[in-house]
Design an enzyme around this catalytic site. Structure first.
Site, PDB file in Angstrom:
ATOM      1  N   ASP A 248      46.731 -19.598   5.268  1.00 30.87           N
ATOM      2  CA  ASP A 248      46.566 -18.804   4.055  1.00 30.87           C
ATOM      3  C   ASP A 248      45.097 -18.417   3.879  1.00 30.87           C
ATOM      4  O   ASP A 248      44.198 -19.064   4.420  1.00 30.87           O
ATOM      5  CB  ASP A 248      47.026 -19.593   2.828  1.00 30.87           C
ATOM      6  CG  ASP A 248      48.537 -19.731   2.753  1.00 30.87           C
ATOM      7  OD1 ASP A 248      49.221 -19.018   3.498  1.00 30.87           O
ATOM      8  OD2 ASP A 248      49.016 -20.554   1.953  1.00 30.87           O
ATOM      9  N   LYS A 270      47.562 -13.439   2.737  1.00 31.02           N
ATOM     10  CA  LYS A 270      48.292 -13.108   1.509  1.00 31.02           C
ATOM     11  C   LYS A 270      47.376 -13.276   0.314  1.00 31.02           C
ATOM     12  O   LYS A 270      46.684 -14.259   0.168  1.00 31.02           O
ATOM     13  CB  LYS A 270      49.530 -13.984   1.346  1.00 31.02           C
ATOM     14  CG  LYS A 270      50.696 -13.509   2.184  1.00 31.02           C
ATOM     15  CD  LYS A 270      51.994 -14.129   1.726  1.00 31.02           C
ATOM     16  CE  LYS A 270      52.589 -13.433   0.530  1.00 31.02           C
ATOM     17  NZ  LYS A 270      52.953 -12.050   0.818  1.00 31.02           N
ATOM     18  N   MET A 383      48.227 -19.816 -10.254  1.00 33.48           N
ATOM     19  CA  MET A 383      47.926 -18.377 -10.179  1.00 33.48           C
ATOM     20  C   MET A 383      48.120 -17.707 -11.539  1.00 33.48           C
ATOM     21  O   MET A 383      48.731 -16.639 -11.649  1.00 33.48           O
ATOM     22  CB  MET A 383      48.804 -17.707  -9.105  1.00 33.48           C
ATOM     23  CG  MET A 383      48.550 -18.248  -7.707  1.00 33.48           C
ATOM     24  SD  MET A 383      49.739 -17.681  -6.469  1.00 33.48           S
ATOM     25  CE  MET A 383      51.114 -18.816  -6.783  1.00 33.48           C
TER      26      MET A 383
END
Length: 464
Positions: A248, A270, A383
């Site tokens: 990631d 991502k 997030m």
């Protein structure tokens, strides 16, 4: 990195040292382990130096060093323990092409001699850029205790066998052979003597020449919140074995450094609410590498099973008949709540905790906000930086107390961790003022515990 670590070939080459006292003795004890031609210039050498010269282990010149004395030398040590004398001799050696080291003078030296763990031919060098010699010695002592004395014997016998082992193809098949030798079969045979070790190598090679190479495999590994010390032992082993690491964007550089140097590192890229590699592309990437026979590590931040789209990647592997397994990691919520001295659940306060993600706004909007708005509820929101105003509006609309504590932890567990203590009423404004740029986790219903030590203080306590 101010000093680039290298190992210099000294066999048959000239090394010159000026000095005859304690500093000279310390360097010579190390240099005498090499096959270099040693020349020492000293008007009053220590008795040990004179004895080494008598035994033919070095060439002793009982005079001060002069121009021409360092010609042909690859290394020079200024060890007169006098600034004026060291400056004079090092100037001569530098002019005559040698790399110079001035004892206890890091700034004017061209190279430094690290602390060394000697398991010849296995050598471990430890450097601290001259900043912490005590730390280097502590690491040296720890490594010496961990590395068996017999390791050098195994390495010496293995070195003589390397050309025979070239019968194995480069890559994983050859690495598997040497791993079995050094960590399983070799140590067992060493107790029976060197002849037994040599016989073990022959049998081991025969076995590896006939067995089929391991098929490609995928390990879905949780990298934890960022601190490499929070990686599990199983995660470390997976990185050690990986041919390909697909990671990631937010995996810390310190964790990526733990992968093998030969491993291929692929940034899956991502990024929430921004340009990124699609999930289909990531799935195809994982399968493509595994089908080449590679041992693939799909490295995900935190724990792979929490908001990591793990099921989609497992389904892609299953459809392609690629085997896989999961290595759990410490999720960001655990690291974040630990950083503020709280627990996610507490008797008489909350018997459950919600894990939410602000990335999937449709699912986020449909959450049971009425239940979360009750007093004493706790949620870890991943997030959620860009959703702060939405969170505030939904909770207050359903009756949440505006004074409810909310804590946002940026870069949880890392050296640059920041903690923003806020309330539901002031959350959007506080986040705007903080200007967060790193990954952040929001803990709804929890405030930092009073008198918590800072992360740097905790690190100092751990070291002490």
């Amino acid at each position: 990195m101010q000093h680039f670590p290298i190992f210099v070939a000294l066999s048959g080459r000239r090394v010159v040292l000026s000095g005859g006292g304690d500093a000279a003795l310390a360097k010579l004890r190390l240099l005498l382990k090499t096959n270099a031609h040693l020349t020492v210039f000293a008007t009053d050498p220590a008795p040990e130096i004179a004895d080494w010269a008598t035994a033919g282990r070095l060439d002793l010149q009982r005079r001060a060093m002069q121009s021409g004395d360092a010609i042909g030398a690859v290394l020079f040590y200024a060890a007169d323990e006098d600034a004026v004398a060291d400056a004079r001799t090092s100037a001569i050696a530098r002019a005559e092409g040698a790399l110079i080291n001035i004892v206890d003078n890091l700034e004017d030296s061209q190279f430094i001699t690290p602390a060394i763990v000697d398991r010849d031919p296995v050598t471990v060098a430890i450097g601290t850029e001259g900043a912490a010699p005590v730390l280097a010695r502590a690491i040296k002592a720890d490594l010496e205790a961990r590395l068996p004395v017999g390791l050098g014997t195994l390495a010496r016998i293995g070195k003589a066998f390397r050309k025979v082992a070239d019968a194995l193809p480069m890559g994983r098949k050859r690495r598997d052979f040497w791993a079995d030798y050094y960590f399983r079969d070799g140590p067992r045979a060493l107790d029976q003597g060197e002849d037994a070790v040599a016989e073990t190598l022959d049998r081991l090679l025969d076995r590896h020449l006939t067995i089929e190479a391991r098929p490609g495999h995928v390990a879905f590994v949780g990298a934890g919140p960022g601190d490499p010390e929070l990686l599990t032992l199983k995660a470390r082993r997976a990185l050690d074995e990986a041919d390909v690491v697909i990671h990631d964007r937010l995996i810390s550089p310190e964790i990526l450094e733990l992968a093998r140097r030969e491993a291929v590192l692929v940034d899956a890229g991502k990024e929430g609410f921004g340009p990124s590699m699609s999930q289909d592309e990531i799935n195809a990437l994982i399968v493509r590498h595994a089908r080449t026979g590679a041992q693939v590590v799909r490295l995900k931040g935190g724990d792979a099973t929490i908001f990591g789209r793990l099921d989609e990647e497992i389904d892609a592997c299953a459809e392609a008949d690629v085997t896989w397994h999961i290595v759990p990691g410490i999720t960001a919520a655990s690291a974040a709540v630990a950083s503020i001295g709280q627990s996610l659940t507490r008797r008489d306060r909350n018997a459950s905790v919600r894990f939410l993600t602000g990335h999937d706004m449709k699912g986020f909007a449909d959450h049971d906000w009425k239940t979360l708005a009750r007093s004493g509820e706790v949620a870890a929101i991943y997030m959620g930086k860009k959703a702060a105003r939405f969170i505030q509006g939904r909770l207050i609309m359903h009756g949440a107390d505006p004074a409810t504590p909310v804590t946002v932890i940026e870069n949880a567990s890392r050296a640059d961790q920041r903690v923003i203590a806020s309330t539901l009423a002031s959350l959007p404004a506080d986040l705007t003022a903080a200007g967060l740029s790193g990954p952040a986790l929001t803990l709804y219903g929890l405030a930092p515990r009073a008198a918590m030590a800072t992360l740097s203080e905790i690190k100092q306590q751990e070291f002490a």
